[in-house]
Design a protein around this motif. Sequence first.
Motif, PDB file in Angstrom:
ATOM      1  N   SER A   1      -3.003   1.639  -7.721  1.00  0.00           N
ATOM      2  CA  SER A   1      -3.688   0.791  -6.749  1.00  0.00           C
ATOM      3  C   SER A   1      -2.778  -0.358  -6.300  1.00  0.00           C
ATOM      4  O   SER A   1      -1.766  -0.658  -6.943  1.00  0.00           O
ATOM      5  N   ARG A   2      -3.169  -0.987  -5.221  1.00  0.00           N
ATOM      6  CA  ARG A   2      -2.442  -2.165  -4.738  1.00  0.00           C
ATOM      7  C   ARG A   2      -2.425  -3.248  -5.820  1.00  0.00           C
ATOM      8  O   ARG A   2      -1.401  -3.875  -6.094  1.00  0.00           O
TER       9      ARG A   2
ATOM     10  N   ASP B   1       0.826  -1.206   0.000  1.00  0.00           N
ATOM     11  CA  ASP B   1       0.000   0.000   0.000  1.00  0.00           C
ATOM     12  C   ASP B   1       0.863   1.260   0.000  1.00  0.00           C
ATOM     13  O   ASP B   1       0.574   2.220  -0.721  1.00  0.00           O
TER      14      ASP B   1
END
Length: 74
Positions: free
Chosen positions: A58-59, A49
């Motif tokens: 995004s992850r 993260d």
Amino acid sequence: MKAKELDKIFDEGQEDILEWFDTEKMTKPNEEPKRINIDFPKWMVDRLDREARHLGVSRQAIIKMWLAERLGAA
């Protein structure tokens, strides 16, 4: 239209042949998504993260990028 006619149009460069195809349903071979579940330890998720935020992605995106790089598909 027969394949030979389409080949001729393409070879002669007379027009854009994509108008003859339904591009709404086009997919790349072996590119259709396949959902998987994977468990990571909390420390790993936290680091993912943090790195994702740093890169502005995004992850899921960072996991995909790193796996693609490791697998030589990038």
